[in-house]
Design a protein around this motif. Sequence first.
Motif, PDB file in Angstrom:
ATOM      1  N   LYS A  24       0.850  -1.197   0.000  1.00 48.85           N
ATOM      2  CA  LYS A  24       0.000   0.000   0.000  1.00 48.85           C
ATOM      3  C   LYS A  24       0.883   1.244   0.000  1.00 48.85           C
ATOM      4  O   LYS A  24       2.004   1.206   0.526  1.00 48.85           O
ATOM      5  CB  LYS A  24      -0.882   0.021   1.252  1.00 48.85           C
ATOM      6  CG  LYS A  24      -1.854  -1.134   1.300  1.00 48.85           C
ATOM      7  CD  LYS A  24      -3.095  -0.726   2.088  1.00 48.85           C
ATOM      8  CE  LYS A  24      -4.220  -1.699   1.897  1.00 48.85           C
ATOM      9  NZ  LYS A  24      -4.438  -2.601   3.033  1.00 48.85           N
ATOM     10  N   VAL A  26       0.926   3.767   1.805  1.00 48.35           N
ATOM     11  CA  VAL A  26       1.386   4.206   3.128  1.00 48.35           C
ATOM     12  C   VAL A  26       2.696   3.515   3.524  1.00 48.35           C
ATOM     13  O   VAL A  26       3.519   4.092   4.243  1.00 48.35           O
ATOM     14  CB  VAL A  26       0.338   3.981   4.238  1.00 48.35           C
ATOM     15  CG1 VAL A  26      -0.902   4.804   3.984  1.00 48.35           C
ATOM     16  CG2 VAL A  26      -0.014   2.527   4.409  1.00 48.35           C
ATOM     17  N   ARG A  63      -5.248  14.789  -1.558  1.00 49.08           N
ATOM     18  CA  ARG A  63      -5.136  13.314  -1.616  1.00 49.08           C
ATOM     19  C   ARG A  63      -6.187  12.659  -0.720  1.00 49.08           C
ATOM     20  O   ARG A  63      -6.775  13.330   0.146  1.00 49.08           O
ATOM     21  CB  ARG A  63      -3.734  12.902  -1.168  1.00 49.08           C
ATOM     22  CG  ARG A  63      -2.690  13.323  -2.177  1.00 49.08           C
ATOM     23  CD  ARG A  63      -1.365  12.689  -1.865  1.00 49.08           C
ATOM     24  NE  ARG A  63      -0.383  13.105  -2.853  1.00 49.08           N
ATOM     25  CZ  ARG A  63       0.797  12.551  -3.001  1.00 49.08           C
ATOM     26  NH1 ARG A  63       1.164  11.548  -2.220  1.00 49.08           N
ATOM     27  NH2 ARG A  63       1.630  12.977  -3.924  1.00 49.08           N
ATOM     28  N   PRO A  64      -6.407  11.330  -0.889  1.00 45.64           N
ATOM     29  CA  PRO A  64      -7.407  10.657  -0.042  1.00 45.64           C
ATOM     30  C   PRO A  64      -7.134  10.894   1.445  1.00 45.64           C
ATOM     31  O   PRO A  64      -5.972  10.929   1.877  1.00 45.64           O
ATOM     32  CB  PRO A  64      -7.227   9.173  -0.389  1.00 45.64           C
ATOM     33  CG  PRO A  64      -6.602   9.166  -1.746  1.00 45.64           C
ATOM     34  CD  PRO A  64      -5.777  10.416  -1.852  1.00 45.64           C
ATOM     35  N   LYS A  65      -8.236  11.043   2.191  1.00 41.80           N
ATOM     36  CA  LYS A  65      -8.136  11.363   3.626  1.00 41.80           C
ATOM     37  C   LYS A  65      -7.240  10.404   4.383  1.00 41.80           C
ATOM     38  O   LYS A  65      -6.458  10.797   5.248  1.00 41.80           O
ATOM     39  CB  LYS A  65      -9.535  11.310   4.263  1.00 41.80           C
ATOM     40  CG  LYS A  65     -10.279  12.613   4.218  1.00 41.80           C
ATOM     41  CD  LYS A  65     -11.360  12.615   5.326  1.00 41.80           C
ATOM     42  CE  LYS A  65     -12.017  13.963   5.448  1.00 41.80           C
ATOM     43  NZ  LYS A  65     -13.118  14.172   4.492  1.00 41.80           N
ATOM     44  N   THR A  66      -7.336   9.110   4.061  1.00 39.92           N
ATOM     45  CA  THR A  66      -6.557   8.110   4.807  1.00 39.92           C
ATOM     46  C   THR A  66      -5.059   8.318   4.576  1.00 39.92           C
ATOM     47  O   THR A  66      -4.259   8.191   5.501  1.00 39.92           O
ATOM     48  CB  THR A  66      -6.915   6.675   4.375  1.00 39.92           C
ATOM     49  OG1 THR A  66      -6.869   6.626   2.955  1.00 39.92           O
ATOM     50  CG2 THR A  66      -8.282   6.262   4.877  1.00 39.92           C
ATOM     51  N   GLU A  67      -4.698   8.665   3.338  1.00 39.11           N
ATOM     52  CA  GLU A  67      -3.273   8.892   3.056  1.00 39.11           C
ATOM     53  C   GLU A  67      -2.783  10.132   3.802  1.00 39.11           C
ATOM     54  O   GLU A  67      -1.701  10.120   4.418  1.00 39.11           O
ATOM     55  CB  GLU A  67      -3.034   9.048   1.547  1.00 39.11           C
ATOM     56  CG  GLU A  67      -1.565   9.322   1.234  1.00 39.11           C
ATOM     57  CD  GLU A  67      -1.169   9.091  -0.218  1.00 39.11           C
ATOM     58  OE1 GLU A  67      -1.926   8.462  -0.966  1.00 39.11           O
ATOM     59  OE2 GLU A  67      -0.062   9.551  -0.578  1.00 39.11           O
ATOM     60  N   SER A  69      -3.989  11.392   6.545  1.00 37.95           N
ATOM     61  CA  SER A  69      -3.890  11.200   8.001  1.00 37.95           C
ATOM     62  C   SER A  69      -2.695  10.306   8.344  1.00 37.95           C
ATOM     63  O   SER A  69      -2.039  10.522   9.365  1.00 37.95           O
ATOM     64  CB  SER A  69      -5.208  10.699   8.600  1.00 37.95           C
ATOM     65  OG  SER A  69      -5.376   9.352   8.325  1.00 37.95           O
ATOM     66  N   THR A  70      -2.362   9.348   7.480  1.00 36.59           N
ATOM     67  CA  THR A  70      -1.144   8.553   7.731  1.00 36.59           C
ATOM     68  C   THR A  70       0.091   9.447   7.701  1.00 36.59           C
ATOM     69  O   THR A  70       0.989   9.316   8.540  1.00 36.59           O
ATOM     70  CB  THR A  70      -0.971   7.439   6.663  1.00 36.59           C
ATOM     71  OG1 THR A  70      -2.139   6.658   6.666  1.00 36.59           O
ATOM     72  CG2 THR A  70       0.243   6.584   6.934  1.00 36.59           C
ATOM     73  N   LYS A  73       0.347  11.326  10.908  1.00 33.75           N
ATOM     74  CA  LYS A  73       0.802  10.468  12.016  1.00 33.75           C
ATOM     75  C   LYS A  73       2.300  10.186  11.897  1.00 33.75           C
ATOM     76  O   LYS A  73       3.025  10.177  12.893  1.00 33.75           O
ATOM     77  CB  LYS A  73       0.019   9.158  12.021  1.00 33.75           C
ATOM     78  CG  LYS A  73      -1.366   9.308  12.607  1.00 33.75           C
ATOM     79  CD  LYS A  73      -2.093   7.971  12.661  1.00 33.75           C
ATOM     80  CE  LYS A  73      -3.589   8.187  12.595  1.00 33.75           C
ATOM     81  NZ  LYS A  73      -4.280   7.191  11.777  1.00 33.75           N
TER      82      LYS A  73
END
Length: 231
Positions: A24, A26, A63-67, A69-70, A73
Motif C-alpha cells: 500500500k 502508506v 489526496r485521499p483522507k486516509t493517506e 492522516s497517515t 501520524k
Amino acid sequence: MAQINHLAIIMDGNGRWAKNQNLKRVEGHKKGANIVRDIVTHTRRLGIKNLTLYAFSEENWGRPKTEVSTLMKLLVEFMTSERKTLLENNIHFHPIGNLDKLPPFVKPLLKKLDRDTQKDSVMELNLALSYSGRSDLVNAVKNIVKSNINPKDITENTITENLSTFNFGKDVDLLIRTGGDKRISNFLLWELSYAELFFEESFWPDFTTDKLDQILSDFYKRDRRFGLISQ
Ligand code: IPE
Ligand code: IPE
Ligand code: MG
C-alpha cells in the motif's frame, strides 16, 4: 569548486515504490520516513548548513483522507523519534509552509520542537509542510504591503526577507528531486533562481547516502556562472 550552503530535496516516489513492491502507498511513506533520518544526519556530518525537505505540499491536501492522516501520524512519529538526534547534533528543526492548516495534534508539537532545538544550532532542517512556493510569495507581498514601504525602496532583498525561508539558507545551491519526474511542483520558486538541478531516477525510499554523495561530487564539479563567464 562550487560551494554548498543550502541543499533542497523534493522527496518524491513513495507511492510508486510501494506499488512496485505490491504494498500500500502508506508503506512507501513509512519507508520514506526512515530515509529522511539517514539523509539528515549525513547532511549534518557533511557540514551543510541548510537542508530543506519537501515533505507535504499545499496541493497534497487533495489526496485521499486516509493517506493524508497517515502522513500526519508519520510526521508526529518522526518528531518524537528524532528529537534526541536533533538535539545531540545541534540541528534546528524549522517547519515552513501554511502550518495553520495542519491538524491540532500536530501544530503544538511542531512549535515545541522548533523552539527546543533552536539554541546553539549549527544546521537548519527546514521541513516544508503544507508548503506552496506561490502562496509563500503571496504572503510575502501581503507583509510588504502591510509594512507601508515606499515602492521605490522595494528591492529583491525585500522579497527575500519576507519569505518563510528568510533567516536561513535563502538561495538554494542544489535541488535534488527523486522519483524520476523533472519538475519543481511549486517548491521554493524564488529561492531556486540559480540552483543546480539534479533529477534522480530512484524513488525516495531507495535513495541512499551514497547516492547523495555521488550527486554532491557531480555538483562540486559544476561551473556555476550566474550569468557571467567562466573563471
Ligand atoms: C512523495 O511521494 C511524498 C509526498 C508527496 C507526501 P508520493 O506520495 O508523491 O509518491 P508518488 O510520486 O505517488 O510515487
Ligand atoms: C511534490 O510531490 C511534493 C512532495 C514531494 C512533498 P508530488 O508528488 O505532490 O508532485 P507532483 O504531483 O508529481 O507534481
Ligand atoms: Mg509524487
